[in-house]
Design a protein around this motif. Structure first.
Motif, PDB file in Angstrom:
ATOM      1  N   ALA A 178      -3.058  46.900 -20.008  1.00  0.00           N
ATOM      2  CA  ALA A 178      -3.702  45.660 -19.757  1.00  0.00           C
ATOM      3  C   ALA A 178      -3.686  44.422 -20.787  1.00  0.00           C
ATOM      4  N   ALA A 179      -3.460  44.536 -21.842  1.00  0.00           N
ATOM      5  CA  ALA A 179      -3.323  43.568 -22.723  1.00  0.00           C
ATOM      6  C   ALA A 179      -1.997  43.013 -22.614  1.00  0.00           C
ATOM      7  N   LEU A 180      -0.951  43.936 -22.596  1.00  0.00           N
ATOM      8  CA  LEU A 180       0.442  43.739 -22.169  1.00  0.00           C
ATOM      9  C   LEU A 180       0.545  42.827 -20.979  1.00  0.00           C
ATOM     10  N   GLU A 181      -0.113  43.325 -20.026  1.00  0.00           N
ATOM     11  CA  GLU A 181      -0.018  42.341 -18.758  1.00  0.00           C
ATOM     12  C   GLU A 181      -0.451  40.899 -19.007  1.00  0.00           C
ATOM     13  N   ALA A 182      -1.537  41.019 -19.751  1.00  0.00           N
ATOM     14  CA  ALA A 182      -2.374  39.581 -20.143  1.00  0.00           C
ATOM     15  C   ALA A 182      -1.147  38.527 -20.974  1.00  0.00           C
ATOM     16  N   LEU A 183      -0.566  39.199 -21.699  1.00  0.00           N
ATOM     17  CA  LEU A 183       0.132  38.684 -22.751  1.00  0.00           C
ATOM     18  C   LEU A 183       1.589  38.307 -21.993  1.00  0.00           C
ATOM     19  N   VAL A 184       2.319  39.206 -21.255  1.00  0.00           N
ATOM     20  CA  VAL A 184       3.526  38.550 -20.429  1.00  0.00           C
ATOM     21  C   VAL A 184       3.094  37.471 -19.424  1.00  0.00           C
ATOM     22  N   ARG A 185       2.075  37.602 -18.586  1.00  0.00           N
ATOM     23  CA  ARG A 185       1.634  36.603 -17.852  1.00  0.00           C
ATOM     24  C   ARG A 185       1.403  35.294 -18.634  1.00  0.00           C
ATOM     25  N   SER A 186       0.632  35.285 -19.544  1.00  0.00           N
ATOM     26  CA  SER A 186       0.655  34.135 -20.276  1.00  0.00           C
ATOM     27  C   SER A 186       2.215  33.257 -20.547  1.00  0.00           C
ATOM     28  N   TYR A 187       2.915  34.337 -21.310  1.00  0.00           N
ATOM     29  CA  TYR A 187       4.031  33.767 -21.745  1.00  0.00           C
ATOM     30  C   TYR A 187       4.684  33.361 -20.539  1.00  0.00           C
ATOM     31  N   ALA A 188       4.889  34.108 -19.178  1.00  0.00           N
ATOM     32  CA  ALA A 188       5.651  33.581 -18.093  1.00  0.00           C
ATOM     33  C   ALA A 188       4.990  32.125 -17.757  1.00  0.00           C
ATOM     34  N   ALA A 189       3.889  32.076 -17.627  1.00  0.00           N
ATOM     35  CA  ALA A 189       3.284  30.511 -17.495  1.00  0.00           C
ATOM     36  C   ALA A 189       3.864  29.597 -18.378  1.00  0.00           C
ATOM     37  N   GLU A 190       4.045  30.179 -19.416  1.00  0.00           N
ATOM     38  CA  GLU A 190       4.609  29.001 -20.538  1.00  0.00           C
ATOM     39  C   GLU A 190       6.140  28.530 -20.443  1.00  0.00           C
ATOM     40  N   VAL A 191       6.723  29.372 -19.783  1.00  0.00           N
ATOM     41  CA  VAL A 191       8.284  29.140 -19.650  1.00  0.00           C
ATOM     42  C   VAL A 191       8.558  28.660 -18.137  1.00  0.00           C
ATOM     43  N   THR A 192       7.802  28.257 -17.256  1.00  0.00           N
ATOM     44  CA  THR A 192       8.088  28.071 -16.019  1.00  0.00           C
ATOM     45  C   THR A 192       9.025  26.879 -15.743  1.00  0.00           C
ATOM     46  N   LYS A 193       8.883  26.061 -16.632  1.00  0.00           N
ATOM     47  CA  LYS A 193       9.895  24.768 -16.464  1.00  0.00           C
ATOM     48  C   LYS A 193      11.211  25.014 -17.609  1.00  0.00           C
ATOM     49  N   THR A 194      11.549  26.125 -17.802  1.00  0.00           N
ATOM     50  CA  THR A 194      12.768  26.571 -18.307  1.00  0.00           C
ATOM     51  C   THR A 194      13.406  27.527 -17.719  1.00  0.00           C
ATOM     52  N   ASN A 195      14.621  27.860 -18.063  1.00  0.00           N
ATOM     53  CA  ASN A 195      15.610  28.982 -17.315  1.00  0.00           C
ATOM     54  C   ASN A 195      15.140  30.281 -17.604  1.00  0.00           C
ATOM     55  N   ILE A 196      13.923  30.738 -18.326  1.00  0.00           N
ATOM     56  CA  ILE A 196      13.396  31.934 -18.742  1.00  0.00           C
ATOM     57  C   ILE A 196      12.615  32.378 -17.395  1.00  0.00           C
ATOM     58  N   ARG A 197      12.798  33.795 -17.006  1.00  0.00           N
ATOM     59  CA  ARG A 197      11.855  34.279 -16.116  1.00  0.00           C
ATOM     60  C   ARG A 197      11.302  35.594 -16.671  1.00  0.00           C
ATOM     61  N   VAL A 198       9.964  35.742 -16.409  1.00  0.00           N
ATOM     62  CA  VAL A 198       9.485  37.011 -17.202  1.00  0.00           C
ATOM     63  C   VAL A 198       8.437  37.903 -16.438  1.00  0.00           C
ATOM     64  N   ASN A 199       8.679  39.072 -16.144  1.00  0.00           N
ATOM     65  CA  ASN A 199       7.948  39.960 -15.307  1.00  0.00           C
ATOM     66  C   ASN A 199       7.642  41.259 -15.748  1.00  0.00           C
ATOM     67  N   LEU A 200       6.703  41.919 -15.177  1.00  0.00           N
ATOM     68  CA  LEU A 200       6.404  43.343 -15.500  1.00  0.00           C
ATOM     69  C   LEU A 200       6.759  44.177 -14.393  1.00  0.00           C
ATOM     70  N   LEU A 201       7.288  45.374 -14.786  1.00  0.00           N
ATOM     71  CA  LEU A 201       7.494  46.543 -13.901  1.00  0.00           C
ATOM     72  C   LEU A 201       6.713  47.680 -14.152  1.00  0.00           C
ATOM     73  N   SER A 202       5.984  48.166 -13.177  1.00  0.00           N
ATOM     74  CA  SER A 202       5.220  49.331 -13.071  1.00  0.00           C
ATOM     75  C   SER A 202       5.943  50.462 -12.473  1.00  0.00           C
ATOM     76  N   PRO A 203       6.325  51.343 -13.321  1.00  0.00           N
ATOM     77  CA  PRO A 203       7.410  52.456 -12.579  1.00  0.00           C
ATOM     78  C   PRO A 203       6.544  53.469 -11.724  1.00  0.00           C
ATOM     79  N   GLY A 204       5.442  53.630 -11.764  1.00  0.00           N
ATOM     80  CA  GLY A 204       4.784  54.866 -11.092  1.00  0.00           C
ATOM     81  C   GLY A 204       5.163  56.341 -11.785  1.00  0.00           C
ATOM     82  N   ALA A 205       5.120  57.157 -10.681  1.00  0.00           N
ATOM     83  CA  ALA A 205       5.373  58.498 -11.483  1.00  0.00           C
ATOM     84  C   ALA A 205       6.581  58.980 -11.447  1.00  0.00           C
TER      85      ALA A 205
END
Length: 239
Positions: free
Chosen positions: A166-193
């Motif tokens: 949960a903390a990782l998701e919050a961290l990554v979403r914050s980072y993603a919001a900070e780079v919206t005006k750059t060439n960087i794109r940041v996401n999370l992948l939830s693999p499942g079983a």
């Protein structure tokens, strides 16, 4: 055989937790797509076996980095080393993680709690801090971090792992919001079983042959790591 026109040809990629399971599967696929890999894991033997497999298929010789992600100063040095050698970074795959104990929260020793947070959360923060400048030098920097449905499940006995994801998701979403005006794109992948050692430890009575292999995730990682991907700040479910 890797192709000079592969989807990741000419791109530099860091993969953590690369010696086995999901990380190893992604490394092999990225190598087949032409990427130059920097592979990070604690297990030297596993990295060497992966190196052999990649080169046997004609992939570029990867850079092997035996490293414990709890060594924060080592992660700080990683960015400088990659800058000196490559001058940029195109892809970061934050895959490494540990399960921790499946036990009541009140029974967890502080040192064990701290270890799970250091590997699953703090190490990824240190990677972002170290490698963000290099991702900004890419024409299309891409970062993908592995999360879990347990982050929001509220299940008993999954405290350290669930909290860390949960903390990782919050961290990554914050980072993603900070780079919206750059060439960087940041996401999370939830693999499942998925058929991994961590899954076997969490569900020892489960038939591993009933689960998808790690290779089943590679298309999802490839999509999110490709220069054409414009998704940002999402949790992508690979169910």
């Amino acid at each position: 055989m890797p192709s000079e026109t592969g989807r990741l040809a000419g791109r530099i990629a860091v993969i953590t937790g690369a010696s086995r399971g999901i990380g190893a599967a992604v490394a092999k696929r990225f190598a087949a797509e032409g990427a130059q890999l920097i592979l990070i894991a604690r297990t030297v033997g596993g990295l060497e076996e992966l190196d052999d497999a990649i080169r046997a298929e004609g992939g570029l010789q990867p850079v092997l980095v035996p490293h414990d992600l709890r060594d924060a100063e080592g992660l700080d040095r990683l960015g400088a080393s990659l800058n000196e050698r490559y001058g940029k970074l195109d892809i970061l795959i934050g895959n490494a993680g540990i399960l921790g104990p499946l036990t009541p929260v009140a029974h967890i020793p502080p040192a064990v709690w701290q270890e799970v947070m250091e590997v699953n959360v703090t190490a990824n923060y240190r990677l972002i801090r170290s490698l963000d400048p290099l991702l900004r030098l890419s024409d299309a920097g891409r970062a993908v971090f592995v999360t879990s449905g347990k982050a929001s499940s509220g299940l008993a006995y999954w405290g350290p792992y669930a909290v860390s994801k949960a903390a990782l998701e919050a961290l990554v979403r914050s980072y993603a919001a900070e780079v919206t005006k750059t060439n960087i794109r940041v996401n999370l992948l939830s693999p499942g079983a998925i058929r991994t050692g961590m899954r076997a430890a969490a569900f020892p009575g489960e038939d591993p042959e009933s689960l998808r292999p790690p290779e089943a995730l590679c298309d999802h990682f490839l999509e999110l790591a490709s220069p054409t991907c414009q998704r940002n700040g999402e949790v992508v479910a690979a169910e």
